[in-house]
Design an enzyme around this catalytic site. Structure first.
Site, PDB file in Angstrom:
ATOM      1  N   TYR A   1      -8.082  -4.841  17.942  1.00 31.05           N
ATOM      2  CA  TYR A   1      -8.501  -6.050  18.667  1.00 31.05           C
ATOM      3  C   TYR A   1      -9.764  -5.762  19.483  1.00 31.05           C
ATOM      4  O   TYR A   1     -10.732  -6.530  19.458  1.00 31.05           O
ATOM      5  CB  TYR A   1      -7.350  -6.494  19.575  1.00 31.05           C
TER       6      TYR A   1
ATOM      7  N   LYS B   1     -13.393  -7.446  19.018  1.00 35.56           N
ATOM      8  CA  LYS B   1     -14.018  -8.228  20.093  1.00 35.56           C
ATOM      9  C   LYS B   1     -15.309  -7.574  20.568  1.00 35.56           C
ATOM     10  O   LYS B   1     -16.276  -8.266  20.917  1.00 35.56           O
ATOM     11  CB  LYS B   1     -13.031  -8.407  21.248  1.00 35.56           C
TER      12      LYS B   1
ATOM     13  N   ASP C   1      -8.988 -20.726   6.663  1.00 34.75           N
ATOM     14  CA  ASP C   1      -8.737 -19.334   7.059  1.00 34.75           C
ATOM     15  C   ASP C   1     -10.120 -18.736   7.262  1.00 34.75           C
ATOM     16  O   ASP C   1     -10.865 -18.543   6.289  1.00 34.75           O
ATOM     17  CB  ASP C   1      -7.962 -18.592   5.967  1.00 34.75           C
TER      18      ASP C   1
ATOM     19  N   SER D   1       2.935 -13.798  22.378  1.00 35.96           N
ATOM     20  CA  SER D   1       3.245 -12.894  21.257  1.00 35.96           C
ATOM     21  C   SER D   1       2.882 -11.443  21.611  1.00 35.96           C
ATOM     22  O   SER D   1       3.650 -10.513  21.339  1.00 35.96           O
ATOM     23  CB  SER D   1       2.484 -13.380  20.021  1.00 35.96           C
TER      24      SER D   1
ATOM     25  N   VAL E   1      -0.914 -14.862  23.712  1.00 31.70           N
ATOM     26  CA  VAL E   1      -0.577 -13.888  24.757  1.00 31.70           C
ATOM     27  C   VAL E   1       0.932 -13.683  24.827  1.00 31.70           C
ATOM     28  O   VAL E   1       1.403 -12.554  25.027  1.00 31.70           O
ATOM     29  CB  VAL E   1      -1.137 -14.327  26.129  1.00 31.70           C
TER      30      VAL E   1
HETATM   31  P1  NAI Z   1      -3.539 -19.300  20.149  1.00 31.95           P
HETATM   32  O1  NAI Z   1      -2.630 -18.451  19.331  1.00 31.95           O
HETATM   33  O2  NAI Z   1      -2.966 -20.310  21.062  1.00 31.95           O
HETATM   34  O3  NAI Z   1      -4.583 -20.036  19.195  1.00 31.95           O
HETATM   35  C1  NAI Z   1      -5.212 -19.381  18.122  1.00 31.95           C
HETATM   36  C2  NAI Z   1      -5.386 -20.380  16.983  1.00 31.95           C
HETATM   37  O4  NAI Z   1      -6.115 -19.714  15.943  1.00 31.95           O
HETATM   38  C3  NAI Z   1      -4.065 -20.847  16.395  1.00 31.95           C
HETATM   39  O5  NAI Z   1      -4.046 -22.260  16.278  1.00 31.95           O
HETATM   40  C4  NAI Z   1      -4.038 -20.172  15.022  1.00 31.95           C
HETATM   41  O6  NAI Z   1      -3.345 -20.948  14.023  1.00 31.95           O
HETATM   42  C5  NAI Z   1      -5.518 -20.061  14.715  1.00 31.95           C
HETATM   43  N1  NAI Z   1      -5.792 -19.037  13.710  1.00 31.95           N
HETATM   44  C6  NAI Z   1      -5.221 -17.803  13.613  1.00 31.95           C
HETATM   45  N2  NAI Z   1      -5.731 -17.160  12.556  1.00 31.95           N
HETATM   46  C7  NAI Z   1      -6.612 -18.000  11.969  1.00 31.95           C
HETATM   47  C8  NAI Z   1      -7.441 -17.901  10.827  1.00 31.95           C
HETATM   48  N3  NAI Z   1      -7.436 -16.805  10.037  1.00 31.95           N
HETATM   49  N4  NAI Z   1      -8.251 -18.938  10.509  1.00 31.95           N
HETATM   50  C9  NAI Z   1      -8.234 -20.053  11.285  1.00 31.95           C
HETATM   51  N5  NAI Z   1      -7.461 -20.218  12.367  1.00 31.95           N
HETATM   52  C10 NAI Z   1      -6.668 -19.193  12.703  1.00 31.95           C
HETATM   53  O7  NAI Z   1      -4.442 -18.246  20.943  1.00 31.95           O
HETATM   54  P2  NAI Z   1      -5.569 -18.396  22.076  1.00 31.95           P
HETATM   55  O8  NAI Z   1      -5.126 -17.565  23.207  1.00 31.95           O
HETATM   56  O9  NAI Z   1      -5.954 -19.794  22.288  1.00 31.95           O
HETATM   57  O10 NAI Z   1      -6.740 -17.591  21.366  1.00 31.95           O
HETATM   58  C11 NAI Z   1      -8.003 -18.153  21.041  1.00 31.95           C
HETATM   59  C12 NAI Z   1      -9.020 -17.040  21.059  1.00 31.95           C
HETATM   60  O11 NAI Z   1      -9.124 -16.527  22.378  1.00 31.95           O
HETATM   61  C13 NAI Z   1      -8.692 -15.849  20.160  1.00 31.95           C
HETATM   62  O12 NAI Z   1      -9.871 -15.408  19.531  1.00 31.95           O
HETATM   63  C14 NAI Z   1      -8.193 -14.806  21.137  1.00 31.95           C
HETATM   64  O13 NAI Z   1      -8.384 -13.494  20.655  1.00 31.95           O
HETATM   65  C15 NAI Z   1      -9.077 -15.113  22.325  1.00 31.95           C
HETATM   66  N6  NAI Z   1      -8.620 -14.609  23.608  1.00 31.95           N
HETATM   67  C16 NAI Z   1      -7.518 -15.141  24.201  1.00 31.95           C
HETATM   68  C17 NAI Z   1      -7.119 -14.698  25.428  1.00 31.95           C
HETATM   69  C18 NAI Z   1      -5.943 -15.259  26.133  1.00 31.95           C
HETATM   70  O14 NAI Z   1      -5.555 -14.673  27.171  1.00 31.95           O
HETATM   71  N7  NAI Z   1      -5.339 -16.343  25.658  1.00 31.95           N
HETATM   72  C19 NAI Z   1      -7.844 -13.617  26.128  1.00 31.95           C
HETATM   73  C20 NAI Z   1      -9.003 -13.140  25.413  1.00 31.95           C
HETATM   74  C21 NAI Z   1      -9.371 -13.635  24.203  1.00 31.95           C
END
Ligand code: NAI
Length: 265
Positions: free
Chosen positions: A156, A160, A64, A196, A194
């Site tokens: 958020y 960021k 975490d 969610s 996204v």
């Molecule tokens: P995702 O939900 O597919 O992956 C996020 C991962 O982070 C998941 O495997 C989750 O279990 C893990 N996670 C959550 N809280 C955690 C914690 N406290 N400690 C360790 N792991 C944790 O989401 P996605 O889209 O791949 O997001 C990755 C990053 O990209 C995030 O920081 C998100 O804010 C950022 N982001 C995503 C965008 C998008 O359009 N998908 C756009 C802009 C930023």
């Protein structure tokens, strides 16, 4: 791509899903050993196993990122497994819907804890070994929400925006030690995060693909992002190809932060 991260050891948080999982596979294809860290141990293990099945080196770690001891243990596990840490992709994050007046303090605190403090703790955990080595590359995941105003994501956006500030600041502090620090700022890339967020916004009227097709009209380049869009920029920033780039928060967003969020609406 095979030699771009040859013999490098890369730690990736949020490696169980989405951008983190795809970037882990991309870094492994580029020759790196990858430590796949995630709060969900089964998801971390899935990504690490897929990498191992492809013939590359990997390890899974539960973390975490908002927990100081867990972030430190992640770095220790990486050093024990592979002897060094060349790169960190501090990518774990959670969604955070709500305007300033509507957010509960608990929701604000959790989003800041994971999306901003989590980046700080992950960086702090790996920096001593990078400083000792006199080299390292850190990439954090910010967002276009860290660059421009996006409706209804107060916590958020604050987190960021904090990441882009932290990246600038650490870049200056650690440049003398040979450590580069940058951020990627993705636009919409279809992932569980996204979906969610869209569910909370009631943006999915029927099929989820229809929602992403509607979202595509906001982007000057006429589409939403792909996992490759984020992973290939991150690979570049982790590799020595970007050796004279530090302190930058680079948008990978189809032009939307340049043109304005309301494009196409
Ligand atoms: P995702 O939900 O597919 O992956 C996020 C991962 O982070 C998941 O495997 C989750 O279990 C893990 N996670 C959550 N809280 C955690 C914690 N406290 N400690 C360790 N792991 C944790 O989401 P996605 O889209 O791949 O997001 C990755 C990053 O990209 C995030 O920081 C998100 O804010 C950022 N982001 C995503 C965008 C998008 O359009 N998908 C756009 C802009 C930023």
């Amino acid at each position: 791509m095979s030699e771009r991260l040859a013999a490098k050891v890369i730690v990736i948080t949020g490696a169980g899903s989405g951008i983190g999982a795809h970037t882990a596979a991309t870094c492994a294809q580029a020759g790196a050993a990858v430590i796949c860290a995630d709060i969900d141990p089964e998801a971390a293990e899935r990504t690490a196993s897929a990498i191992a099945d492809s013939g590359a080196k990997s390890a899974a770690v539960q973390v975490d990122v908002s927990d100081e001891a867990a972030a430190n243990a992640m770095a220790t596990a990486a050093l024990e497994a592979f002897g060094k840490i060349d790169g960190l992709f501090a990518n774990a994050g959670i969604t955070g819907e709500g305007s300033a007046a509507s957010l509960s303090l608990a929701d604000w605190n959790r989003v800041i804890a994971v999306n901003l403090t989590g980046v700080f703790l992950s960086c702090r955990a790996v920096l001593p070994s990078m400083v000792d080595a006199g080299a390292g590359a850190i990439v954090a995941t910010s967002s276009i929400g860290g660059l421009v105003g996006v409706p209804n994501i107060a916590a958020y956006a604050a987190a960021k925006g904090g990441v882009t500030g932290l990246v600038r600041q650490m870049a200056v502090d650690y440049a003398p030690d040979g450590v580069r620090v940058n951020a990627i700022c993705p636009g919409t890339i279809p992932t569980p995060l996204v979906v969610s967020a869209y569910e909370q916004r009631n943006f999915i009227a029927g099929d989820v693909d229809d929602a992403f097709a509607r979202a595509a009209s906001r982007f000057p380049l006429g589409r939403v992002g792909t996992l490759d869009d984020a992973a290939l920029l991150t690979l570049f920033l982790l590799s020595e190809e970007s050796g004279w780039i530090t302190g930058q928060s680079l948008a990978v967003d189809g032009g939307v932060s340049t043109a304005g969020w309301q494009v196409g609406q």
